[in-house]
Motif scaffolding. Sequence first.
Motif, short mmCIF file in Angstrom:
data_model
loop_
_atom_site.label_atom_id
_atom_site.label_comp_id
_atom_site.label_asym_id
_atom_site.label_seq_id
_atom_site.Cartn_x
_atom_site.Cartn_y
_atom_site.Cartn_z
N THR A 164 0.29 -0.79 5.09
CA THR A 164 1.62 -0.79 5.70
C THR A 164 1.53 -0.31 7.14
OG1 THR A 164 2.64 -0.30 3.56
CG2 THR A 164 3.98 0.07 5.52
N ASN A 206 3.88 -5.12 5.57
CA ASN A 206 2.82 -4.69 4.68
C ASN A 206 2.20 -5.86 3.94
OD1 ASN A 206 4.42 -5.29 2.35
ND2 ASN A 206 5.44 -3.31 2.55
N SER A 207 1.13 -5.58 3.22
CA SER A 207 0.45 -6.58 2.41
C SER A 207 -0.25 -5.88 1.27
CB SER A 207 -0.57 -7.35 3.26
OG SER A 207 -1.25 -8.32 2.48
N PRO A 208 -0.28 -6.48 0.08
CA PRO A 208 -1.02 -5.87 -1.04
C PRO A 208 -2.49 -5.70 -0.69
CG PRO A 208 0.38 -7.66 -1.80
CD PRO A 208 0.39 -7.74 -0.31
N GLN A 215 2.80 3.40 0.33
CA GLN A 215 2.65 3.00 -1.07
C GLN A 215 1.19 2.67 -1.33
OE1 GLN A 215 5.17 -0.27 -2.21
NE2 GLN A 215 4.47 -0.30 -4.31
N GLY A 265 -1.97 0.96 -2.70
CA GLY A 265 -2.16 -0.44 -3.06
C GLY A 265 -1.59 -1.41 -2.05
N TYR A 266 -1.15 -0.88 -0.91
CA TYR A 266 -0.63 -1.71 0.18
C TYR A 266 -1.16 -1.18 1.51
CZ TYR A 266 2.78 -4.13 -2.75
OH TYR A 266 3.38 -4.91 -3.72
#
Length: 205
Positions: A50, A56-58, A45, A47-48
């Motif tokens: 992963t 994951n993290s933004p 995704q 913007g993350y």
Amino acid sequence: MAKLYFYYSAMNAGKSTSLLQSAFNYRERGMNTIIYSSIIDDRYQIGYVTSRLGINSPAVVFDTKFDFFEDVKSRIKNNTVQCVFVDEAQFLKKVQVRQLCRIVDELDIPVLTYGLRSDFKGEPFEGSIYLLTWADKNQELKTVCHCGKKATMNMRIAEDGSVCEEGDQIAIGGNELYISTCRKHFYEKKPGVIKDVGRNFTYII
């Protein structure tokens, strides 16, 4: 004193997992961090960041025109930042690596970058060249070839199971597209035996 770090490896050595763990350690102690991720990495995704483990993290998305120094400088006007993290750092441009150096040298904020050293042809990425040259500390994250030796190369596999020797430097993918090997098997074009990679073939040593 803040430093610029480059953590590099072949594919599937746990670079994103290591980044996320380090960022978590800062946040657990009440420290603010910024995580950056390349806009072209769309495996999971945009913007993350992963990891293959599913955590994951933004992240703030960067492209080839993004100015890291100005972005961090604007953010610290309203809040302190204790550490900056950059995933897929091989996609950085020379000028962007210089911006990361300025974050360290002028803003006194440590920067931890994570990326590949070389592409599927065994050629270095632009970002990796300058990180290896300018970083205060380079550290290898290790993974293994099918033969048991340390994997240092990234082999790209075509749809028919053959080893790719031509093509664009950047092609986003994971286990279905790349295999990490030692230098010997990279140049012998022997990816080894890999099962369940989402394709209808098996690699033979």
